[in-house]
Design a protein around this motif. Structure first.
Motif, PDB file in Angstrom:
ATOM      1  N   ASP A 188     128.815   4.428 -79.333  1.00 35.35           N
ATOM      2  CA  ASP A 188     128.730   3.006 -79.685  1.00 35.35           C
ATOM      3  C   ASP A 188     130.076   2.458 -80.142  1.00 35.35           C
ATOM      4  O   ASP A 188     130.402   1.289 -79.896  1.00 35.35           O
ATOM      5  CB  ASP A 188     127.654   2.773 -80.751  1.00 35.35           C
ATOM      6  CG  ASP A 188     127.960   3.471 -82.063  1.00 35.35           C
ATOM      7  OD1 ASP A 188     128.403   4.633 -82.013  1.00 35.35           O
ATOM      8  OD2 ASP A 188     127.743   2.867 -83.130  1.00 35.35           O
ATOM      9  N   GLN A 189     130.905   3.305 -80.787  1.00 37.35           N
ATOM     10  CA  GLN A 189     132.215   2.842 -81.217  1.00 37.35           C
ATOM     11  C   GLN A 189     133.150   2.640 -80.014  1.00 37.35           C
ATOM     12  O   GLN A 189     133.924   1.680 -79.966  1.00 37.35           O
ATOM     13  CB  GLN A 189     132.841   3.833 -82.203  1.00 37.35           C
ATOM     14  CG  GLN A 189     131.991   4.138 -83.427  1.00 37.35           C
ATOM     15  CD  GLN A 189     131.797   2.944 -84.354  1.00 37.35           C
ATOM     16  OE1 GLN A 189     132.269   1.841 -84.090  1.00 37.35           O
ATOM     17  NE2 GLN A 189     131.100   3.147 -85.452  1.00 37.35           N
ATOM     18  N   PHE A 238     132.125  -0.485 -78.188  1.00 38.76           N
ATOM     19  CA  PHE A 238     132.594  -1.679 -78.894  1.00 38.76           C
ATOM     20  C   PHE A 238     134.046  -1.953 -78.555  1.00 38.76           C
ATOM     21  O   PHE A 238     134.435  -3.102 -78.316  1.00 38.76           O
ATOM     22  CB  PHE A 238     132.430  -1.499 -80.401  1.00 38.76           C
ATOM     23  CG  PHE A 238     132.901  -2.682 -81.205  1.00 38.76           C
ATOM     24  CD1 PHE A 238     132.049  -3.735 -81.475  1.00 38.76           C
ATOM     25  CD2 PHE A 238     134.209  -2.757 -81.677  1.00 38.76           C
ATOM     26  CE1 PHE A 238     132.482  -4.839 -82.207  1.00 38.76           C
ATOM     27  CE2 PHE A 238     134.652  -3.849 -82.402  1.00 38.76           C
ATOM     28  CZ  PHE A 238     133.784  -4.892 -82.671  1.00 38.76           C
ATOM     29  N   SER A 283     135.455  -5.289 -76.751  1.00 41.56           N
ATOM     30  CA  SER A 283     136.457  -6.158 -77.370  1.00 41.56           C
ATOM     31  C   SER A 283     137.626  -6.393 -76.426  1.00 41.56           C
ATOM     32  O   SER A 283     138.114  -7.523 -76.293  1.00 41.56           O
ATOM     33  CB  SER A 283     136.958  -5.531 -78.681  1.00 41.56           C
ATOM     34  OG  SER A 283     135.905  -5.419 -79.609  1.00 41.56           O
ATOM     35  N   GLU A 286     130.458  -5.595 -91.075  1.00 43.28           N
ATOM     36  CA  GLU A 286     131.079  -5.205 -89.807  1.00 43.28           C
ATOM     37  C   GLU A 286     132.546  -4.853 -90.032  1.00 43.28           C
ATOM     38  O   GLU A 286     133.054  -3.866 -89.464  1.00 43.28           O
ATOM     39  CB  GLU A 286     130.952  -6.346 -88.799  1.00 43.28           C
ATOM     40  CG  GLU A 286     131.694  -6.143 -87.493  1.00 43.28           C
ATOM     41  CD  GLU A 286     131.099  -5.071 -86.610  1.00 43.28           C
ATOM     42  OE1 GLU A 286     131.829  -4.596 -85.721  1.00 43.28           O
ATOM     43  OE2 GLU A 286     129.932  -4.699 -86.802  1.00 43.28           O
ATOM     44  N   ARG A 290     132.720  -0.814 -89.158  1.00 37.84           N
ATOM     45  CA  ARG A 290     133.119  -0.570 -87.763  1.00 37.84           C
ATOM     46  C   ARG A 290     134.152   0.560 -87.705  1.00 37.84           C
ATOM     47  O   ARG A 290     135.045   0.608 -88.527  1.00 37.84           O
ATOM     48  CB  ARG A 290     133.677  -1.861 -87.154  1.00 37.84           C
ATOM     49  CG  ARG A 290     134.206  -1.714 -85.738  1.00 37.84           C
ATOM     50  CD  ARG A 290     133.131  -1.191 -84.788  1.00 37.84           C
ATOM     51  NE  ARG A 290     131.986  -2.092 -84.707  1.00 37.84           N
ATOM     52  CZ  ARG A 290     130.846  -1.797 -84.073  1.00 37.84           C
ATOM     53  NH1 ARG A 290     130.728  -0.614 -83.486  1.00 37.84           N
ATOM     54  NH2 ARG A 290     129.858  -2.666 -84.044  1.00 37.84           N
TER      55      ARG A 290
END
Length: 352
Positions: A58-59, A62, A66, A209, A213
């Motif tokens: 998931d990181q 992300f 981005s 977040e 994150r």
């Protein structure tokens, strides 16, 4: 290469990355050379955590998401509009990349290439898989880049300038070793948030977040809060509850248990919600799973403190309390023109 060729290549790269911006990979059948790289990229993302335990799927997704949002034509043209890119010096720029979060050195690589220079890249041992694949795709859609990108495991021996990112300790080595050439040497930095107690639940959840994150490993992660004297942390902890699943990841949980034990054994007074500890401390850098806070009585005090410590601060998050502060929830989505350490990398490269 003409500028338009470079822009188009980065737009295609952004579209390639967009396919991997959510758990449901969406293959773009119209994307050139996609059949050669889609499955390989999918496998690398799925296996990233085996190469670096902090790079959970998931990181990484992300990060890809981005970058896909940043690398659209409108954003690239806006970024580059402030510069004269008519000449290509083709100087060799040594890049020593960090590896604390996925693709953390990607912006430096793009800046070197778009400025008409060559990138001599030394990858971090913590992030050796994703960037090379993306650069292979880039050279597929823009073959002229092939002679401008070199990834090496050796010490640099031929370069015209250096951009190096590391810790405060490694920066001393960088400054000594690269002192005879133009350089940008980046050290440890942290990000802070300034609260008034009037923030909405939505704003505080967005702050979560900024804190959680990448498990708090980035220089853009908020590790310190400035709060008014007498601040009630109840609303803050209620908002942080939305991120409670972070404790289910073993590496984060181990850090939480260890750092909490250290705090308690040191007789520090802490507040704890089961997955995040906070304690009063004047330092900006807090351990993983912890955030420091500091009281203030006048917002002007905070302004003076932040100005005095600007060399140690990457981002300031607030509800427009400070000039150049950014909104809650946006620290890990910098625009192309948001330069690390507030040093204009592209200007540096063009002035060599």
């Amino acid at each position: 290469m003409v500028l338009e060729e470079k822009i188009n290549a980065f737009v295609l790269l952004g579209e390639f990355m967009k396919q991997f911006s959510s758990n449901e990979y969406k293959k773009n059948e119209n994307l050139p050379f996609n059949d050669l790289y889609f499955d390989t990229c999918k496998t690398l993302i799925d296996q990233s955590v085996s190469h670096n335990g902090w790079f959970t799927k998931d990181q990484v997704l992300f990060s890809f998401g981005s970058w896909s949002e940043a690398l659209v034509k409108e954003n690239i043209e806006k970024w580059l509009s402030a510069y004269d890119l008519s000449n290509e010096s083709l100087k060799t720029i040594g890049l020593i990349l960090a590896g604390n979060i996925p693709l953390v050195g990607f912006h430096d690589v793009i800046a070197v290439l778009v400025s008409g220079n060559k990138a001599l890249i030394k990858l971090s041992s913590n992030d050796q898989k994703l960037l090379p694949l993306l650069l292979r795709y880039l050279t597929e859609v823009a073959p002229d880049f092939k002679e401008r990108i070199t990834i090496t495991e050796e010490k640099f021996d031929s370069f015209d300038a250096v951009i190096a990112t590391g810790s405060n300790n490694t920066s001393r080595y960088f400054e000594y070793y690269f002192n005879k050439v133009p350089n940008i040497i980046r050290k440890n930095r942290n990000s802070v948030a300034v609260l008034t107690g009037e923030e909405s639940q939505q704003q505080l959840e967005a702050l979560g977040e900024d804190i959680f994150r990448y498990y708090g490993l980035g220089c853009r992660n908020v590790s310190k809060l400035f709060v008014p004297q007498g601040y009630d942390f109840t609303s803050f902890f209620e908002a942080m509850y939305a991120y409670r699943e972070v404790i289910e990841y073993e590496k984060y949980a181990n850090n939480y248990d260890y750092n909490k034990a250290v705090f308690l054994m040191s007789n520090y007074s802490i507040l704890d919600n089961g997955f995040l500890t906070i304690r009063e401390d004047k330092n900006h850098a807090s351990p993983i799973s912890s955030v420091f806070y500091e009281y203030y009585t006048d917002i002007k005090e905070v302004e003076q403190r932040l100005n005095a410590d600007k060399e140690h601060i990457q981002c300031v998050v607030s509800d427009q309390l400070k000039e150049k502060s950014i909104p809650f929830g946006t620290t890990q989505k910098p625009a192309l023109w948001d330069y690390a350490d507030d040093v204009d990398t592209l200007k540096f490269l063009l002035n060599l």
